[in-house]
Design a protein around this motif. Structure first.
Motif, PDB file in Angstrom:
ATOM      1  N   PHE A   4     -10.574 -34.020   4.129  1.00 24.73           N
ATOM      2  CA  PHE A   4     -10.308 -33.065   3.047  1.00 24.73           C
ATOM      3  C   PHE A   4      -8.810 -32.960   2.757  1.00 24.73           C
ATOM      4  CE2 PHE A   4     -14.127 -31.972   5.333  1.00 24.73           C
ATOM      5  CZ  PHE A   4     -15.049 -31.702   4.335  1.00 24.73           C
ATOM      6  N   ARG A   5      -8.527 -32.641   1.496  1.00 22.41           N
ATOM      7  CA  ARG A   5      -7.140 -32.417   1.079  1.00 22.41           C
ATOM      8  C   ARG A   5      -7.102 -31.247   0.098  1.00 22.41           C
ATOM      9  NH1 ARG A   5      -2.082 -34.838   0.268  1.00 22.41           N
ATOM     10  NH2 ARG A   5      -1.107 -34.426  -1.743  1.00 22.41           N
ATOM     11  N   GLY A   6      -6.244 -30.275   0.351  1.00 17.48           N
ATOM     12  CA  GLY A   6      -6.103 -29.149  -0.548  1.00 17.48           C
ATOM     13  C   GLY A   6      -4.913 -29.311  -1.474  1.00 17.48           C
ATOM     14  N   LEU A  63     -11.649 -24.416  -6.789  1.00 16.49           N
ATOM     15  CA  LEU A  63     -11.686 -23.072  -6.230  1.00 16.49           C
ATOM     16  C   LEU A  63     -11.088 -22.080  -7.229  1.00 16.49           C
ATOM     17  CD1 LEU A  63     -10.254 -23.946  -2.701  1.00 16.49           C
ATOM     18  CD2 LEU A  63     -12.650 -23.797  -3.347  1.00 16.49           C
ATOM     19  N   SER A  64     -11.833 -21.057  -7.545  1.00 17.75           N
ATOM     20  CA  SER A  64     -11.316 -20.009  -8.423  1.00 17.75           C
ATOM     21  C   SER A  64     -10.212 -19.238  -7.705  1.00 17.75           C
ATOM     22  CB  SER A  64     -12.446 -19.052  -8.804  1.00 17.75           C
ATOM     23  OG  SER A  64     -11.927 -17.883  -9.385  1.00 17.75           O
ATOM     24  N   PRO A  65      -9.118 -18.918  -8.395  1.00 14.90           N
ATOM     25  CA  PRO A  65      -8.048 -18.148  -7.737  1.00 14.90           C
ATOM     26  C   PRO A  65      -8.502 -16.752  -7.326  1.00 14.90           C
ATOM     27  CG  PRO A  65      -7.633 -18.342 -10.102  1.00 14.90           C
ATOM     28  CD  PRO A  65      -8.780 -19.261  -9.790  1.00 14.90           C
ATOM     29  N   GLU A  66      -9.613 -16.280  -7.877  1.00 21.02           N
ATOM     30  CA  GLU A  66     -10.110 -14.946  -7.521  1.00 21.02           C
ATOM     31  C   GLU A  66     -10.571 -14.871  -6.056  1.00 21.02           C
ATOM     32  OE1 GLU A  66     -10.774 -16.317 -10.556  1.00 21.02           O
ATOM     33  OE2 GLU A  66      -9.432 -14.882 -11.548  1.00 21.02           O
ATOM     34  N   ILE A  67     -10.852 -16.010  -5.432  1.00 23.08           N
ATOM     35  CA  ILE A  67     -11.312 -15.976  -4.042  1.00 23.08           C
ATOM     36  C   ILE A  67     -10.152 -16.033  -3.054  1.00 23.08           C
ATOM     37  CG2 ILE A  67     -13.386 -17.202  -4.790  1.00 23.08           C
ATOM     38  CD1 ILE A  67     -12.463 -19.577  -3.080  1.00 23.08           C
ATOM     39  N   ARG A  68      -8.927 -16.142  -3.577  1.00 21.19           N
ATOM     40  CA  ARG A  68      -7.790 -16.385  -2.692  1.00 21.19           C
ATOM     41  C   ARG A  68      -7.630 -15.318  -1.616  1.00 21.19           C
ATOM     42  NH1 ARG A  68      -2.649 -14.689  -1.986  1.00 21.19           N
ATOM     43  NH2 ARG A  68      -1.208 -16.217  -1.065  1.00 21.19           N
ATOM     44  N   GLN A  69      -7.662 -14.040  -1.986  1.00 21.56           N
ATOM     45  CA  GLN A  69      -7.385 -12.982  -1.011  1.00 21.56           C
ATOM     46  C   GLN A  69      -8.405 -12.985   0.121  1.00 21.56           C
ATOM     47  OE1 GLN A  69      -4.510 -10.866  -1.131  1.00 21.56           O
ATOM     48  NE2 GLN A  69      -5.235 -10.873   0.991  1.00 21.56           N
ATOM     49  N   THR A  95      -2.064 -19.826  -8.197  1.00 24.82           N
ATOM     50  CA  THR A  95      -2.230 -18.761  -9.183  1.00 24.82           C
ATOM     51  C   THR A  95      -3.213 -19.185 -10.283  1.00 24.82           C
ATOM     52  OG1 THR A  95      -0.286 -19.576 -10.387  1.00 24.82           O
ATOM     53  CG2 THR A  95       0.072 -17.798  -8.790  1.00 24.82           C
ATOM     54  N   THR A  96      -3.594 -20.453 -10.246  1.00 23.69           N
ATOM     55  CA  THR A  96      -4.579 -21.022 -11.167  1.00 23.69           C
ATOM     56  C   THR A  96      -5.631 -21.724 -10.314  1.00 23.69           C
ATOM     57  OG1 THR A  96      -3.298 -23.069 -11.343  1.00 23.69           O
ATOM     58  CG2 THR A  96      -2.854 -21.351 -12.986  1.00 23.69           C
ATOM     59  N   PRO A  97      -6.719 -22.229 -10.908  1.00 25.50           N
ATOM     60  CA  PRO A  97      -7.717 -22.924 -10.089  1.00 25.50           C
ATOM     61  C   PRO A  97      -7.090 -24.006  -9.215  1.00 25.50           C
ATOM     62  CG  PRO A  97      -8.596 -22.543 -12.259  1.00 25.50           C
ATOM     63  CD  PRO A  97      -7.164 -22.094 -12.312  1.00 25.50           C
ATOM     64  N   ALA A  98      -7.477 -23.993  -7.933  1.00 29.10           N
ATOM     65  CA  ALA A  98      -7.007 -24.977  -6.963  1.00 29.10           C
ATOM     66  C   ALA A  98      -8.142 -25.952  -6.666  1.00 29.10           C
ATOM     67  CB  ALA A  98      -6.551 -24.266  -5.687  1.00 29.10           C
ATOM     68  N   ALA A  99      -7.866 -26.946  -5.836  1.00 30.65           N
ATOM     69  CA  ALA A  99      -8.904 -27.935  -5.531  1.00 30.65           C
ATOM     70  C   ALA A  99      -8.821 -28.386  -4.094  1.00 30.65           C
ATOM     71  CB  ALA A  99      -8.780 -29.140  -6.468  1.00 30.65           C
ATOM     72  N   VAL A 100      -9.982 -28.626  -3.524  1.00 28.90           N
ATOM     73  CA  VAL A 100     -10.094 -29.333  -2.251  1.00 28.90           C
ATOM     74  C   VAL A 100     -10.835 -30.630  -2.537  1.00 28.90           C
ATOM     75  CG1 VAL A 100     -11.195 -29.359   0.015  1.00 28.90           C
ATOM     76  CG2 VAL A 100     -10.012 -27.299  -0.766  1.00 28.90           C
ATOM     77  N   TYR A 101     -10.176 -31.744  -2.255  1.00 28.88           N
ATOM     78  CA  TYR A 101     -10.810 -33.051  -2.376  1.00 28.88           C
ATOM     79  C   TYR A 101     -11.461 -33.418  -1.048  1.00 28.88           C
ATOM     80  CZ  TYR A 101      -8.666 -34.197  -6.895  1.00 28.88           C
ATOM     81  OH  TYR A 101      -8.312 -34.219  -8.212  1.00 28.88           O
ATOM     82  N   ALA A 161      -4.705 -25.429  -0.246  1.00 27.46           N
ATOM     83  CA  ALA A 161      -5.054 -25.269  -1.653  1.00 27.46           C
ATOM     84  C   ALA A 161      -4.750 -23.857  -2.152  1.00 27.46           C
ATOM     85  CB  ALA A 161      -6.539 -25.579  -1.854  1.00 27.46           C
ATOM     86  N   LEU A 162      -5.011 -22.861  -1.321  1.00 30.88           N
ATOM     87  CA  LEU A 162      -5.002 -21.480  -1.791  1.00 30.88           C
ATOM     88  C   LEU A 162      -3.744 -20.699  -1.476  1.00 30.88           C
ATOM     89  CD1 LEU A 162      -8.681 -20.581  -0.818  1.00 30.88           C
ATOM     90  CD2 LEU A 162      -7.792 -20.844  -3.151  1.00 30.88           C
TER      91      LEU A 162
END
Length: 264
Positions: free
Chosen positions: A27-29, A215-221, A117-123, A112-113
């Protein structure tokens, strides 16, 4: 083709990466879901160097590093092994063709997170298939063992030549503290003018070798709190003073109040 997932909750991410489907993958974030899956060397060369000079400049960069790095090393063994030398360069921030991956989806989600502040990604890359079955287009003889950069002149032949549409997953025989702490591994592409995503999507295999989890930034916290409780932070992933200093960024965000009312 790349398999695309979009998750809107931390639990949804956990269910996905813990499923049988992604078991054993690497995996890579990346903090921006729009970023290409390409190395720091690719980005640097595209920005500042004419394409016809890429091979010479990469070779020169490795040569310069080898000639000067011994001033800062107690043990210069790594400079005699080209692949270990690339890993050392990557470790200290030099642009290389290596892409950092991890065997832990949780570590990848942290990268990733942590600053998104915008959608992130895990490959996610199907490393079991790359180890045993998948081969580059029209080149079935170029198995993982055949192109192992840790043997003889394979790194120079299959990678630094920039001639082969291959991707090799793995680590140096001897790993440093950071690789161990991050459950790290690398993706080593044979071409720096083609994204790793395009290279993998052209491999001969009957299933996707690459998945992208947006990943939605809303899940970050929620995610960062959970990762902190799992002891995944810059302080643990970079086990040195630099890592501790980086970890303070997250410490600024939270306040942990104990039963006595005091703060940690």
């Amino acid at each position: 083709m790349t398999k695309l997932y979009e998750v809107s909750s931390w639990q949804e991410f956990l269910s996905l990466v813990e499923s049988e489907h992604l078991r054993g993958w690497a995996f890579r974030g990346q903090r921006d879901a729009e970023w290409c899956l390409e190395s720091s060397l690719s980005r640097r060369l595209k920005q500042f160097v004419p394409a016809e000079d890429w091979a010479d400049r990469e070779d020169r960069a490795i040569r310069v590093f080898k000639r000067k790095a011994h001033y800062f090393l107690n043990d210069t063994t790594s400079l005699k092994d080209d692949f270990r030398c690339l890993a050392l360069m990557q470790h200290h921030g030099a642009p290389t063709r290596l892409l950092d991956f991890t065997k832990s989806p949780y570590v990848a989600s942290y990268f990733a997170l942590q600053s998104c502040t915008t959608p992130a990604a895990v490959y996610a890359v199907n490393t079991p298939a790359l180890w045993h079955e998948a081969t580059p287009p029209g080149l079935p003889e170029l198995t993982r063992d055949a192109i192992d950069p840790r043997t003889s002149d394979s790194l120079r032949k299959f990678y630094l030549s920039n001639d082969y549409p291959v991707v090799w997953p793995g680590e140096p025989w001897s790993m440093d503290r950071r690789i161990v702490a991050q459950a790290g591994t690398f993706m080593l592409p044979g071409k720096v003018d083609v994204s790793v995503e395009d290279l993998l999507n052209n491999y001969e295999y009957d299933q996707p070798l690459l998945a992208k989890i947006v990943l939605s930034p809303e899940i970050r916290q929620e995610a960062m709190d959970a990762l902190y409780r799992m002891n995944i932070s810059s302080a643990t992933l970079f086990p040195d003073l630099d890592g501790l200093a980086r970890s303070i960024s997250y410490e600024l965000e939270v306040s942990w109040v104990g039963s006595s009312g005091s703060h940690r």
